[in-house]
Design a protein around this motif. Sequence first.
Motif: not given
Length: 377
Positions: A31-39
Amino acid sequence: MARRPQLTIAGIPVRVEPTFFVIIALLGVNPLDPDLLFIGTWIAIAFVSILVHELGHAAAFRLYGIRPSITLHGFGGLTAGNGVLSPARRIVVSLTGPLSALAMLGLPALWLDLSGVLSSVEARTIVSQVVWINIGWSLLNLLPILPLDGGQVFAAVADLLTGGRGRRVAEVFSVALAAVLGIWALRSGLVVGAVLAAMFAAMNLSSLARARSDELAAQLQDAHRLLLAHRPEDAEEVVQRVLASRPTGDTLAWAAELAAWARLWRGDSAGAELVLRRCAPAAVPSHCYRAAEALAAGRTDEGVALMAWALANEPPGPAKSLAAVAAAGSGQAMAVARELLLIGPPGVQAAGLLRQLLEHAGYRAEALSVGQLLARL
């Protein structure tokens, strides 16, 4: 109707539920860094890793001649197969899943992460995802808590040590360990871990409750058979053991009625009524029992009419077989059959059931007489 698999791998049907991707995505979001790549990489790695895990189980099933199928859903996956395995083989099947993910993905990724050859932050992040899912989750999955693989291993070992009674031992241990880990997780601020521990504890408590209910039901079936065999003393002994375990609901009601039947057949009508009063309000006896009680007290007309009504209108159940025995034992089987025929089609059907119940209980002459009565219709 069974749903078709979405894909097949080496002849093994695999189905992926939509909830699998939803839950996995939620577990991977920072939630502090919702990076789409890593998701995206998290979801892809989790999918492949859990599939490898389940294929490990499936390979072991095949080794033992069982055709497996795989479903990925919720928090993970399930590999099922139709067949019975010995405890030793269950241990092998349970261990092959997490060990496959560890050996094929987790340990190589850990070596790569520790080797220092990865220079970019993105590469190290992706490899750390592989390590966490395939080493972290695999080790967590080996905890001796049902339904985790470690819990399945524990249950199989307990089966070997207890002669087949290991499931209950494993469930009790799972509840205790989940409670301890849940408290630790809460104190450590690991909310997700505490929720999972609570979920596992609840699942095992529910399973224990069902097992206890099934065990009591089996004992009451034994008592019912003993009554049909004209052994009321033995039947009451079994029922009293059930009542001593403080059952509730329908189990209490049926146990109390069986105890009343046993005392009624021993000529102790007062004792039968006392049992029912002690277990009130849960113990509301069937109309079949009240009819038998009336016959035992010499209230023949009342007993015959009530028994005919009960046989024709009450839901199917074991009380009807006891009613047939009571009718035959009091010499009123034919009177009940004639009363049934006055009711109409439902009564005719119930008269046929009465004939079958009399035959099953060993009252062949009475069954033959009822059959002849029906043949004249």
